[in-house]
Design an enzyme around this catalytic site. Structure first.
Site, PDB file in Angstrom:
ATOM      1  N   ARG B  22       0.827  -1.205   0.000  1.00 60.74           N
ATOM      2  CA  ARG B  22       0.000   0.000   0.000  1.00 60.74           C
ATOM      3  C   ARG B  22       0.867   1.263   0.000  1.00 60.74           C
ATOM      4  NH1 ARG B  22      -1.013   1.977   5.333  1.00 60.74           N
ATOM      5  NH2 ARG B  22       0.252   0.859   6.844  1.00 60.74           N
ATOM      6  N   THR B  23       0.222   2.373  -0.387  1.00 55.18           N
ATOM      7  CA  THR B  23       0.938   3.640  -0.490  1.00 55.18           C
ATOM      8  C   THR B  23       1.215   4.203   0.895  1.00 55.18           C
ATOM      9  OG1 THR B  23      -0.284   4.084  -2.517  1.00 55.18           O
ATOM     10  CG2 THR B  23       0.850   5.932  -1.503  1.00 55.18           C
ATOM     11  N   LEU B  24       2.470   4.438   1.191  1.00 56.11           N
ATOM     12  CA  LEU B  24       2.816   5.050   2.471  1.00 56.11           C
ATOM     13  C   LEU B  24       3.167   6.517   2.307  1.00 56.11           C
ATOM     14  CD1 LEU B  24       5.016   2.209   3.915  1.00 56.11           C
ATOM     15  CD2 LEU B  24       2.688   2.785   4.552  1.00 56.11           C
ATOM     16  N   ASN B 126      -5.121   2.736   1.860  1.00 61.76           N
ATOM     17  CA  ASN B 126      -4.253   2.618   0.692  1.00 61.76           C
ATOM     18  C   ASN B 126      -4.624   3.694  -0.319  1.00 61.76           C
ATOM     19  OD1 ASN B 126      -2.469   1.736  -1.200  1.00 61.76           O
ATOM     20  ND2 ASN B 126      -3.680  -0.032  -1.847  1.00 61.76           N
ATOM     21  N   PRO B 127      -4.367   4.961   0.050  1.00 64.78           N
ATOM     22  CA  PRO B 127      -4.901   6.048  -0.781  1.00 64.78           C
ATOM     23  C   PRO B 127      -4.181   6.204  -2.115  1.00 64.78           C
ATOM     24  CG  PRO B 127      -3.469   6.925   0.914  1.00 64.78           C
ATOM     25  CD  PRO B 127      -3.572   5.457   1.173  1.00 64.78           C
TER      26      PRO B 127
END
Lengths: 277, 245
Positions: B22-24, B126-127
């Site tokens: 996921r996007t961090l 997880n934007p």
């Protein structure tokens, strides 16, 4: 109808290339009580005959609001009709939630037709035994569709389904060319006259029928009994003077439309407060 | 971040195993997008920079794209997520066109679809790391809206993302009015972009201005703004500064 060895399940073709189960399902539609629909450029009217099982029971609900801009009238197995209405409502509400916009009726009708088609190609299913007259608005204006148990759908200027619908269809065939540009009230009047044809002698009263309207700037709603009865009274008076309604239909329509116009306006005005913001 | 070799179930969102899924944080980012409604439609401006942290690494990134017949999408934030969004929208418009029935998705519908996508991703931790500007015209109705990476969405007569909110919007609040001409709209946007160029360190002096009207989308060729650095306050900036030793 004929009984033969190819009609046991829907996935069996007859040698003549027919699916008998699907055709039997369409018979079920013909046995239901009448429902009719007609449309102009901006409005669609659905009307149906209220058939009750006995004097003691209430009549079955045959017209359903699917969304502010779509309504459906059914004929046939009303239980199947209810289930399909629920599906349609679901589709509309999901689309509205995602896009903040009403689902175009043309797309809903195709989804409905595809759903019906599935039931004609699975051995463990049966076709829906209900015909649907779908009235709704699109970007391109007002539309009226008929959805068959076979999975076919057609667009109509006016149509009638159910028992004794042929009488209504004959009336509509005579008049349909004028529908496109007619006023909303005249459209409702034509719907009532078509309903009267299916009653064949029985008196037309507002308790015997349900009338609904949807149009540009007018969300789908059922017309109340009072309004419907007023409209019936207006053209019934003229029809009585002329005798049995056959030729004078056109005249009755014209004379009746002149009279109740102010009454309709007054009735509508009393219930609505003016917007002052 | 947790570097221990603990065995956590994949479903747990807060572990090192699933972190790679996921996007961090964003890597290659675009800076502000500014847009306003004018007489015939929407005008939108964005520079062509893609920063890699503090490095101004990519200088020809197109951050505004047409969507269908009626909409224009501008994005700031992670460029790869913007490309992912373009893929989603491409599929959406494709299915819309396949109906071939006279109905089409307008800017309002696309904006709301994007809001749903952004908000749902945010809820899954997880934007898509973008702030989007969606403008368009359909049947004479002008539409301009924005969605952030956490799903905040609204419409307005003028919107901006990132630094644009702080530097450009005050200018727009002063100078925007109904029925701006095309020339006046461009002048206001250039004024905003110039301020951003002076004051936003991730801005590059290569921008595009896009317009969308009932007729369609036009995105200009890249060009640069004239800047002036000879202000006397910039010469000998430390003269008169109070030092500590």
């Amino acid at each position: 109808m004929f009984r033969n060895q190819y009609d046991t399940d829907v996935t069996t073709w007859s040698p003549a290339g027919r699916l008998f189960q699907v055709e039997y399902a369409m018979e079920a539609v013909k046995q239901g009580s009448a429902a009719i629909g007609l449309r102009s450029k901006t409005h669609v009217v659905l009307a149906c005959v209220n058939k009750a099982n006995s004097e003691l029971s209430s009549h079955q609900k045959k017209i359903f609001k699917v969304d502010d801009h779509i309504g459906v009238a059914i004929a046939g197995l009303t239980a199947d009709g209810r289930v399909l209405s629920r599906y349609m409502r679901n589709e509309c509400i999901n689309y509205s939630f995602t896009y903040e916009s009403p689902l175009p009726v043309g797309r809903l009708v195709v989804q409905l037709a595809d759903k019906a088609q599935v039931c004609t190609q699975r051995s463990w299913k049966r076709p829906y035994g209900v015909g649907l007259l779908v009235a709704g608005l699109d970007e391109s204006g007002a539309h009226l569709y008929y959805n068959c148990p076979s999975g076919n759908y057609f667009e109509y200027q006016a149509f009638a389904i159910g028992s004794r619908s042929q009488a209504a269809k004959t009336y509509l065939e005579r008049r349909f060319e004028s529908f496109r540009d007619t006023t909303r009230d005249d459209l409702v009047k034509d719907a009532l006259m078509a309903i009267r044809e299916t009653l064949q002698g029985e008196t037309l009263k507002s308790s015997v029928c349900t009338v609904t309207v949807v149009g540009v700037g007018e969300p789908f709603h059922v017309l109340d009994q009072g309004t419907v009865q007023q409209m019936i009274d207006a053209f019934e008076i003229v029809a009585e003077q002329e005798g049995p309604a056959a030729e004078p239909d056109a005249d009755a329509g014209q004379e009746a439309s002149a009279e109740p116009e102010p009454e309709q306006g007054a009735a509508a005005g009393e219930g609505v407060a003016p917007m002052d913001i | 971040m947790n570097f221990t070799a603990s065995k956590q179930p994949e479903s747990c969102l807060l572990g090192p195993e699933s972190d790679s899924q996921r996007t961090l944080y964003p890597y290659v980012t675009g800076t502000s997008v500014v847009a306003l409604k004018y007489k015939d439609g929407i005008l939108m401006a964005a520079d062509m920079g893609g920063s890699y942290g503090s490095t101004l690494r990519y200088k020809s990134v197109e951050r505004m794209k047409p969507i269908g017949k009626h909409s224009l999408l501008g994005a700031s934030g992670e460029i790869s997520d913007f490309q992912e969004i373009l893929k989603y929208l491409d599929e959406l418009i494709l299915y819309d066109n396949m109906w071939d029935d006279g109905n089409s998705l307008g800017p309002k519908e696309v904006h709301n679809y994007l809001t749903r996508v952004m908000y749902n991703r945010r809820n899954k931790f997880n934007p898509l790391w973008n702030s989007l500007v969606l403008g368009g015209v359909k049947k004479g109705e002008k539409y301009l809206g924005t969605v952030s990476m956490i799903g905040v969405n609204f419409e307005d007569n003028h919107v901006a993302t990132g630094f644009g909110n702080h530097l450009a919007r005050p200018i727009l609040r002063q100078e925007w009015h109904e029925n701006l001409s095309f020339e006046d709209g461009v002048k206001i946007l250039e004024k905003c972009m110039r301020v951003l160029l002076y004051r936003d360190r991730s801005a590059v002096n290569k921008l595009q201005i896009a317009k969308i009207t009932e007729e369609g989308v036009t995105i200009s060729q890249p060009y640069s703004l004239k800047t002036y650095w000879e202000f006397s306050a910039f010469e000998n900036p430390t003269q008169g500064a109070v030092g500590s030793w």
